[in-house]
Design a protein around this motif. Structure first.
Motif, PDB file in Angstrom:
ATOM      1  N   TYR A  62       6.182   6.157   5.955  1.00 61.06           N
ATOM      2  CA  TYR A  62       7.639   6.223   5.762  1.00 61.06           C
ATOM      3  C   TYR A  62       8.302   4.897   6.143  1.00 61.06           C
ATOM      4  O   TYR A  62       9.248   4.450   5.488  1.00 61.06           O
ATOM      5  CB  TYR A  62       8.237   7.365   6.585  1.00 61.06           C
ATOM      6  N   PHE A  63       7.821   4.277   7.206  1.00 58.99           N
ATOM      7  CA  PHE A  63       8.372   2.998   7.668  1.00 58.99           C
ATOM      8  C   PHE A  63       8.294   1.958   6.552  1.00 58.99           C
ATOM      9  O   PHE A  63       9.288   1.274   6.255  1.00 58.99           O
ATOM     10  CB  PHE A  63       7.586   2.535   8.896  1.00 58.99           C
ATOM     11  N   PHE A  64       7.132   1.848   5.920  1.00 60.43           N
ATOM     12  CA  PHE A  64       6.957   0.795   4.909  1.00 60.43           C
ATOM     13  C   PHE A  64       7.573   1.166   3.567  1.00 60.43           C
ATOM     14  O   PHE A  64       8.025   0.280   2.834  1.00 60.43           O
ATOM     15  CB  PHE A  64       5.470   0.452   4.763  1.00 60.43           C
ATOM     16  N   VAL A  65       7.633   2.452   3.228  1.00 58.88           N
ATOM     17  CA  VAL A  65       8.356   2.846   2.010  1.00 58.88           C
ATOM     18  C   VAL A  65       9.831   2.499   2.170  1.00 58.88           C
ATOM     19  O   VAL A  65      10.461   1.913   1.280  1.00 58.88           O
ATOM     20  CB  VAL A  65       8.185   4.347   1.716  1.00 58.88           C
ATOM     21  N   PHE A 116       0.829  -1.199   0.000  1.00 60.44           N
ATOM     22  CA  PHE A 116       0.000   0.000   0.000  1.00 60.44           C
ATOM     23  C   PHE A 116       0.871   1.260   0.000  1.00 60.44           C
ATOM     24  O   PHE A 116       0.618   2.219  -0.747  1.00 60.44           O
ATOM     25  CB  PHE A 116      -0.925  -0.016   1.220  1.00 60.44           C
ATOM     26  N   ALA A 117       1.936   1.248   0.815  1.00 64.61           N
ATOM     27  CA  ALA A 117       2.854   2.388   0.854  1.00 64.61           C
ATOM     28  C   ALA A 117       3.540   2.578  -0.498  1.00 64.61           C
ATOM     29  O   ALA A 117       3.696   3.718  -0.978  1.00 64.61           O
ATOM     30  CB  ALA A 117       3.895   2.178   1.953  1.00 64.61           C
ATOM     31  N   SER A 118       3.958   1.487  -1.134  1.00 63.43           N
ATOM     32  CA  SER A 118       4.620   1.574  -2.448  1.00 63.43           C
ATOM     33  C   SER A 118       3.679   2.145  -3.496  1.00 63.43           C
ATOM     34  O   SER A 118       4.078   2.959  -4.338  1.00 63.43           O
ATOM     35  CB  SER A 118       5.098   0.187  -2.884  1.00 63.43           C
ATOM     36  N   PHE A 119       2.427   1.718  -3.454  1.00 65.42           N
ATOM     37  CA  PHE A 119       1.430   2.198  -4.412  1.00 65.42           C
ATOM     38  C   PHE A 119       1.226   3.709  -4.244  1.00 65.42           C
ATOM     39  O   PHE A 119       1.142   4.452  -5.229  1.00 65.42           O
ATOM     40  CB  PHE A 119       0.117   1.443  -4.193  1.00 65.42           C
TER      41      PHE A 119
END
Length: 900
Positions: free
Chosen positions: A567-570, A505-508
């Motif tokens: 930011y954590f998941f990106v 979801f973060a990447s998207f």
């Protein structure tokens, strides 16, 4: 002239704002005024909040002395007739005949008025004409409004009491205000008064004798996951860690009008009557509800707490109230308790069904409190339903309150505030600022007590068991995520599925360069995700379990609830795909644009999740390119000769006087930090910069890059090789020293000096126009004042740059590294950095060693003054013994402030 002179003021001002050197200004200008200030540290009331002792009710008698004479012994008659209540231990009376010779009668009368449970006004024409009696009456009705204290007018004789705006609205005795003198037998009158007093006493005692059930009292003090979390205390109660927070007050149009403390709200509950408190999840709404319950119970009201689970149940709210009252009080009987003594406190009211019907029912109570998630969360057809409510919103904790909370947590082991404790407090404050993201920008997560205390617990609990691939800060966010999922009863085996979903979801979001997805975009994402991954959890259940992390707002847009999780998941996704060329290019672009706070945060998390050497090489390479047209500043005597000639204009710092404690100075410093965080924009966009745009963008990029480098070496102090740690420290330090050289060159330029001084003189002339003619300054005086301001400002910039290096790159874990790097270069600037780090992180002033170093020939006068400033700052904020103070005074020849 703009570019070379006044334009440079933008550069200086930017560095001041972004160097967190408000403490520098504090110490410097405190030396001018040396006004000190009273120590007003907040104290939290201790003891049992809710138990009501079976004590006597204090009856305060307000009367005119002319109405209590041998001929008219009204007070004595009253005492005689209420004697049964006194004999059975129900009451004790107080009036001014209890005063003794030499007593401060006004103060003692005021104190007893404040402590009264019942106030009797002996009303007559003499009473109405007496200024003292009128003042007591005013206080009495104020207490009635603020605390619900019963005020009972007793009409002694015929008078104009019905024209008194306060007394006329209250039931009077005897017999609805019939004067005592109009009775054939005064005993009949006083017996009527006795019956009225007795009824009020019995009512107050019945309420006072209500006891809280043990189970509910445990809930009132429960801290949930914090209960068993302190390493030095078996069980943590809410009263152990409760601190005052701040509330933003709104008018009926939902416009902010003021900020108040929670204690101010509690003290003025009866002024507000009906209250709405809004706050995000984890903002402390339920804690405030619990505290309000306790405060109301102290005032002998009957608060009733209705939880979010209860308010979701169908049915009349009156039935929910009665059910809750019986669960919370052992001997509650609704048939003998007046409605006006019950105060509903409804938590999570936004979850309620039939909100309008329930609000109408709540309006039957003179005082009630409803708690919601958003100030715009109540949407009624009839807006007049909430027109009588005053709305408050829970604010994030400002620096001073965060520090107080941390101090309370650390003090649970009953230690005195000593040198070691200050070291631990300062260490934890810095740790929390990093966790909240305040070291880089406005923040990653809200500064609410839950997040602050959870972070402290996480660091303490897992200090020895961290996964080697993740740093302590990264683990803290990881722990938050696991906590949210466990709270939703997600199985351990499924946590990886949820983490993968959030990563994708973060990447998207990043691919679309958006902070949120609209409904159609999110549907596309869900379809793509289902096609690429085996989603064995139903999407509805997955999103429900993620509702504390991934939210859908009122406009059907989907996003991460807090930026830290995005930011954590990106960072996690990028670090896991470093083998892809496009990812490497993305990381280079991020590292090359760290002036953008989003990139700075993502860079921190890339480092959290990766030990890849290429990533570290990239940030080192970028740091070498920043301000590389300048050599690092040394602050040597040769380099700063021009500045040393002007040091007579710079005010010297002085040691605090003996009666100024570290707590007093820390409180004053906290006020500067509060103001700085409240009023400064940490995240200026490039488009907002107008003057010297290119320089200021480069400056901001350099400052943020060093901040990120500091995070890297602090978080990876035990997992990176020493050579790598030394290089990152050295490269980061030199970035700031090259910035300092650029500013020194600007200051040194006679053209720049003249332009800035001319500008300052013009501004002083404009201010001077407002002065009286006999107070106006001469042109020479204005020029001298401009010079003083200019050189003090320049000193602050030089010292602030050193201070910034210490704060950005220093750590108690890196003392060996910083000492080695600074000793190897060994110039005045690096010496200041070395000793600044020792003072800040080890609380150590090596007096003889420091004195030898600053006495060497290469040390400029401004460098020596900077060392003095460090020493004064340290002594102001820490407990320094008498002998050590004497040693510092005699060794460094620093003056001490006079006693104030």
């Amino acid at each position: 002239m703009q570019e070379s002179g006044v334009g440079r003021l933008w550069e200086l001002e930017y560095l001041v704002r972004n160097s967190h050197i408000c403490c520098t200004k504090y110490y410097l200008f405190d030396s001018i005024s040396n006004n000190g200030g009273k120590h007003t540290s907040e104290k939290i009331r201790e003891g049992n909040f809710v138990s009501q002792e079976n004590k006597k009710l204090k009856v305060f008698i307000s009367y005119s002395h002319a109405d209590n004479t041998p001929e008219k012994p009204n007070v004595e008659d009253f005492k005689t007739h209420v004697a049964p209540l006194k004999t059975n231990g129900s009451i004790e009376e107080w009036y001014d005949r209890h005063l003794l010779g030499g007593d401060d009668f006004q103060e003692i009368i005021g104190q007893n008025l404040e402590k009264a449970d019942i106030i009797c006004l002996f009303v007559s024409a003499k009473f109405l004409a007496s200024p003292e009696c009128q003042n007591e009456k005013k206080i009495a009705f104020t207490l009635r409004k603020l605390k619900g204290i019963p005020v009972i007018p007793i009409i002694l004789s015929q008078c104009a009491w019905k024209d008194d705006p306060n007394i006329s609205h209250v039931l009077a005795y005897p017999d609805d205000g019939k004067p005592i003198t109009s009775f054939n037998d005064p005993n009949d009158a006083w017996h009527s008064v006795y019956l009225g007093i007795k009824a009020i006493v019995e009512r107050e005692q019945k309420i006072k004798q209500l006891s809280i059930r043990d189970e509910f009292q445990s809930f009132l003090f429960d801290t949930e996951l914090l209960n068993k979390a302190h390493s030095q205390k078996e069980s943590v109660s809410l009263k152990d860690i409760y601190i005052e927070t701040e509330l933003e007050k709104f008018d009926i149009a939902k416009k902010s009008t003021s900020t108040i403390k929670t204690t101010e709200l509690f003290e003025n509950l009866f002024s507000e009557n009906r209250i709405i408190i809004a706050g995000e999840d984890q903002s402390g709404k339920t804690t405030i509800a619990k505290r309000m319950f306790c405060e109301l119970r102290k005032l002998n009201f009957i608060p009733v707490y209705i939880s979010g689970d209860d308010i979701k149940t169908p049915g009349k709210i009156d039935n929910i109230l009665i059910k809750s009252l019986r669960k919370q009080y052992q001997n509650f009987d609704e048939n003998v308790i007046n409605l006006d003594r019950i105060v509903p406190i409804v938590d999570d009211f936004h979850l309620s069904k039939d909100k309008e019907k329930r609000i109408k029912a709540l309006l039957n109570f003179p005082l009630c409190v409803i708690i919601i998630d958003d100030i715009f969360g109540l949407n009624f057809k009839d807006e007049s339903l909430i027109s009588s409510f005053i709305t408050f919103r829970i604010k994030e904790l400002k620096p001073s309150i965060r520090s107080e909370l941390i101090k309370r947590w650390l003090s649970l082991n009953d230690k005195e505030i000593d040198l070691d404790t200050y070291q631990e407090i300062d260490k934890k404050v810095e740790l929390i600022n990093v966790t909240l993201g305040r070291n880089i920008g406005k923040g990653l997560i809200p500064a609410y007590p839950f997040f602050i205390l959870s972070a402290l617990i996480t660091y303490e609990a897992f200090a020895l068991s961290l996964n080697e691939d993740i740093t302590s800060q990264g683990y803290c966010y990881h722990a938050f995520l696991v906590y949210y999922l466990k709270k939703r009863n997600v199985e351990s085996d499924d946590i990886d599925t949820y983490f993968n979903f959030m990563s994708e979801f973060a990447s998207f979001l990043r691919q679309k360069n958006q902070n949120q997805l609209n409904f159609n975009e999110f549907s596309v994402f869900m379809e793509d995700y289902s096609n690429n991954f085996n989603l064995h959890i139903k999407p509805e259940k997955l999103l429900k379990n993620l509702s504390d992390v991934v939210i859908k707002d009122g406009l059907n847009n989907f996003s991460f609830k807090y930026p830290c999780f995005y930011y954590f998941f990106v960072g996690k996704t990028l670090s896991e795909n470093l083998d892809k060329p496009d990812v490497i290019e993305t990381i280079k672009e991020i590292f090359n644009n760290l002036q953008n706070p989003e990139n700075a945060y993502i860079a921190v998390f890339i480092i959290h999740h990766s030990k890849n050497v290429q990533v570290l090489n990239e940030i080192e390479t970028i740091s070498l390119s920043l301000f590389n047209q300048y050599d690092p500043a040394t602050l040597s005597k040769d380099e700063m000769a021009f500045f040393d000639e002007e040091m007579h204009n710079v005010i010297r710092a002085i040691l605090p006087s003996e009666n100024h404690t570290p707590e007093m100075h820390r409180e004053q410093l906290s006020k500067f930090e509060d103001d700085f965080e409240e009023n400064h924009n940490f995240e200026t966009n490039d488009d907002q910069v107008t003057e010297n745009k290119e320089y200021l963008i480069d400056l901001r990029k350099a400052v943020k890059t060093v901040e990120v480098m500091g995070v890297i070496i602090r978080n990876r102090s035990g997992s990176l090789e020493k050579d790598r740690l030394r290089n990152i420290f050295l490269y980061g330090m030199n970035v700031h020293l090259r910035i300092l050289t650029s500013l020194i060159n600007s200051i040194k330029s006679e053209e720049s000096q003249k332009a800035i001084l001319d500008y300052m003189t013009i501004r002083l002339s404009q201010l001077d126009e407002k002065r009286d003619a006999n107070k106006k300054l001469s042109e020479e005086d204005k020029r001298k004042m401009a010079q003083t301001i200019f050189w003090n400002m320049c000193f602050i910039i030089v010292y602030g740059n050193i201070f910034k290096i210490v704060n950005s790159l220093g750590s108690d874990k890196l003392i060996e590294i910083s000492n080695q790097v600074c000793d190897e270069i060994d110039n005045p600037a690096t010496a200041l950095i070395k000793y600044g780090i020792l003072m800040k992180y080890l609380k150590n002033i090596p007096v003889e060693e420091l004195h030898r170093r600053i006495s060497q020939k290469d040390f400029s006068l401004i460098a020596k003054r900077s060392a003095e400033m460090m020493i004064v700052g340290h002594c102001a904020l820490h407990n320094v013994g008498y002998r050590q103070r004497q040693q510092i005074e005699s060794t460094f020849h620093i003056e001490r402030a006079k006693l104030t």
